[in-house]
Design an enzyme around this catalytic site. Structure first.
Site, PDB file in Angstrom:
ATOM      1  N   GLY A   4      39.398  44.391  41.289  1.00  0.00           N
ATOM      2  CA  GLY A   4      38.474  45.418  40.834  1.00  0.00           C
ATOM      3  C   GLY A   4      37.631  44.848  39.713  1.00  0.00           C
ATOM      4  O   GLY A   4      37.937  43.793  39.153  1.00  0.00           O
ATOM      5  N   GLY A   5      36.577  45.542  39.390  1.00  0.00           N
ATOM      6  CA  GLY A   5      35.694  45.091  38.321  1.00  0.00           C
ATOM      7  C   GLY A   5      36.344  45.211  36.958  1.00  0.00           C
ATOM      8  O   GLY A   5      37.411  45.810  36.796  1.00  0.00           O
ATOM      9  N   SER A  56      37.317  46.519  33.473  1.00  0.00           N
ATOM     10  CA  SER A  56      37.590  47.864  32.950  1.00  0.00           C
ATOM     11  C   SER A  56      37.808  48.910  34.036  1.00  0.00           C
ATOM     12  O   SER A  56      37.649  50.101  33.800  1.00  0.00           O
ATOM     13  CB  SER A  56      36.467  48.308  31.998  1.00  0.00           C
ATOM     14  OG  SER A  56      36.373  47.413  30.908  1.00  0.00           O
ATOM     15  N   GLY A  91      40.751  49.406  35.473  1.00  0.00           N
ATOM     16  CA  GLY A  91      42.103  49.943  35.346  1.00  0.00           C
ATOM     17  C   GLY A  91      43.193  49.083  35.941  1.00  0.00           C
ATOM     18  O   GLY A  91      44.344  49.508  36.033  1.00  0.00           O
ATOM     19  N   ASP A 107      42.071  37.022  33.470  1.00  0.00           N
ATOM     20  CA  ASP A 107      41.860  36.980  32.019  1.00  0.00           C
ATOM     21  C   ASP A 107      42.862  36.046  31.338  1.00  0.00           C
ATOM     22  O   ASP A 107      42.540  35.410  30.334  1.00  0.00           O
ATOM     23  CB  ASP A 107      41.952  38.375  31.406  1.00  0.00           C
ATOM     24  CG  ASP A 107      40.742  39.239  31.739  1.00  0.00           C
ATOM     25  OD1 ASP A 107      39.711  38.682  32.174  1.00  0.00           O
ATOM     26  OD2 ASP A 107      40.832  40.466  31.558  1.00  0.00           O
TER      27      ASP A 107
END
Length: 173
Positions: free
Chosen positions: A6-7, A9, A11, A33
């Site tokens: 997912g992009g 932020s 979740g 990350d």
């Protein structure tokens, strides 16, 4: 193995934390990350690795692919050795990135999960976090899903991470 895509932020990290809490056996979470945080300055300051533009764009250089390949090979080796792993990723290249990862995970049981979030909500979360380049969340919200095939999809726009994790957990053996 569970792959959350997912992009920024959207979740994914919250869902990952919840999955580790509710799944009956131990799981390890590793994310893109984590890899970026461990890169040497030569791959974050030079343009040969990963760079972040003023509008939230992510630019990946040749050095990034080399390190990403080594990292992914290592994560797959951990899974082959018996570790249950949740990967938190951002497929900037959509289907191409999924296929690249799929090749590394060949032979492993993988649950592919799409984590969706309305771009405006993701952008608001991005602002609240304060640790992201503005524009990254909105720019990634839809592009990361282009052409990607999922086993399960969740949407965190109005759904809590725990509920999303429970939905995903129903598909885990």
């Amino acid at each position: 193995m569970i792959v959350l895509n997912g992009g920024s932020s959207s979740g994914k990290s919250g869902i990952s934390r919840c999955l580790k809490a509710i799944l009956p056996r131990p799981w390890i979470n590793l994310g893109v990350d984590d890899l970026i945080d461990r890169l040497p300055p030569s791959l974050t300051d030079s343009g040969s690795g990963v760079a972040f533009g003023q509008q939230g764009e992510v630019v990946l250089g040749a050095g990034w692919r080399e390190v990403e390949t080594a990292w992914t090979t290592g994560v797959a080796a951990m899974a082959r050795a018996g570790a249950r792993i949740i990967i938190d990723d951002v497929f900037l290249g959509g289907r191409t990135d999924q296929e690249r990862l799929r090749a590394h995970l060949d032979g492993l049981e993988v649950l592919w999960v799409g984590v969706h979030c309305d771009p405006e909500i993701a952008a608001a979360r991005e602002t609240a976090r304060g640790d992201r380049v503005p524009g990254m969340a909105a720019g990634q919200a839809e592009v990361v899903h282009k052409g990607v095939v999922y086993d399960v999809e969740v949407d965190t726009t109005h759904t809590e991470s725990l509920h999303c994790a429970r939905t995903i957990a129903q598909h885990v053996d």
